[in-house]
Design an enzyme around this catalytic site. Sequence first.
Site, PDB file in Angstrom:
ATOM      1  N   CYS A 129       5.878   9.904  -0.072  1.00  0.00           N
ATOM      2  CA  CYS A 129       4.580  10.572   0.001  1.00  0.00           C
ATOM      3  C   CYS A 129       4.556  11.778  -0.926  1.00  0.00           C
ATOM      4  CB  CYS A 129       4.289  11.022   1.433  1.00  0.00           C
ATOM      5  SG  CYS A 129       2.725  11.909   1.605  1.00  0.00           S
TER       6      CYS A 129
ATOM      7  N   HIS B 266      10.546   6.786   8.051  1.00  0.00           N
ATOM      8  CA  HIS B 266      11.092   6.887   6.703  1.00  0.00           C
ATOM      9  C   HIS B 266      12.605   7.073   6.814  1.00  0.00           C
ATOM     10  CE1 HIS B 266       7.424   7.368   4.054  1.00  0.00           C
ATOM     11  NE2 HIS B 266       6.924   7.248   5.283  1.00  0.00           N
TER      12      HIS B 266
ATOM     13  N   HIS C 245       6.557   4.252  12.806  1.00  0.00           N
ATOM     14  CA  HIS C 245       6.631   4.265  11.339  1.00  0.00           C
ATOM     15  C   HIS C 245       7.707   5.277  10.942  1.00  0.00           C
ATOM     16  CE1 HIS C 245       4.405   4.159   7.288  1.00  0.00           C
ATOM     17  NE2 HIS C 245       5.364   5.086   7.131  1.00  0.00           N
TER      18      HIS C 245
ATOM     19  N   ASN D 109       9.982   4.224   2.867  1.00  0.00           N
ATOM     20  CA  ASN D 109       9.919   3.696   4.222  1.00  0.00           C
ATOM     21  C   ASN D 109      11.192   2.912   4.527  1.00  0.00           C
ATOM     22  OD1 ASN D 109       6.877   4.123   5.000  1.00  0.00           O
ATOM     23  ND2 ASN D 109       6.868   3.324   2.923  1.00  0.00           N
TER      24      ASN D 109
ATOM     25  N   ARG E 198       0.827  -1.217   0.000  1.00  0.00           N
ATOM     26  CA  ARG E 198       0.000   0.000   0.000  1.00  0.00           C
ATOM     27  C   ARG E 198       0.860   1.266   0.000  1.00  0.00           C
ATOM     28  NH1 ARG E 198      -0.838   4.870   2.347  1.00  0.00           N
ATOM     29  NH2 ARG E 198      -0.428   3.961   4.423  1.00  0.00           N
ATOM     30  N   ASP E 199       1.486   1.551   1.117  1.00  0.00           N
ATOM     31  CA  ASP E 199       2.291   2.757   1.236  1.00  0.00           C
ATOM     32  C   ASP E 199       3.484   2.731   0.282  1.00  0.00           C
ATOM     33  OD1 ASP E 199       3.214   5.149   2.161  1.00  0.00           O
ATOM     34  OD2 ASP E 199       3.814   4.447   4.130  1.00  0.00           O
TER      35      ASP E 199
END
Length: 298
Positions: free
Chosen positions: A238, A207, A205, A247, A15-16
């Site tokens: 993003c 990056h 989370h 990520n 997804r991300d």
Amino acid sequence: MNLPTKVTIIEVGPRDGLQNEQSFVDTEVKKKFIRQLAASGIKEMEITSFVSPKWVPQMSDAAEIVQAAPAGARSIVLAPNRRGVDRVLDTASKAVALFVGVSNTFNKKNINKPTKESMKELRPIISELKKKDFFVRACISTAFYCPYEGRIPEADTLSLCREFVEAGVDELSVADTIGMAVPTESFSLFSLIKKELPEPMVTAHFHDTRRTALANIFAALQAGIDRFDTSAGGLGGCPFAPGASGNVATEDVVYMLHRMGIETGIDLNKLREAIDTIAPAISRPIDTGYYQLTGNSD
């Protein structure tokens, strides 16, 4: 040294990791990627997003991806608003991620609403989802820094986390969206959240924009965090966070944890097979440490 014996990895690559990929990745490739991730031992993952296909064509196959979700894994789908949630309710999914930025500016650029307005909309949605036995994950963007507003006060992040907890979410995923945090900030914020909000699951989370993600994870471990979002191959980024890279790579995190004697339940060789599947379908080469050192064909 205060470290857990076991860590849960939440894989966000499907997804991300893929949402910002310009070229459409074939649906069958996505399905194979997800199956292989599950086969490597990953038990929780974000598999797709119910966003507008007009704005994010990469996620236009979301309903089909949900149909192919692997058994035995918690397959989470992201929904940015009421319309997205309604689409989720038409599927067999039982786990939803909702997101809000601590930064008003970031939130406006991302979903065209200030943070308070987003929360006003989401509270009844969270209540509805919980009544329907959904697992609800709250993604807290710009928890440390914002590309537009700079440093975010810890009190602001804690306040938003508390709002989500009071609304009834099961998990908080707290994100260093643009990869500016350093280990002292990671330890400080996550220690505060764990102290003030002991009930929900808390996930970190990170990056890897400035190559500090592994160090931040180590600091978060010492603050009591035992859940981490990671992306196979370091995929991601993003569009609303200028300069943010992918990520932190699942394979690099798992390698580090295993060397530290911390169990994840993930087979690194099988994980690399999943990365081998997705690598030819994306626009940039996979350059994460573990993957390169163990060899890839291209």
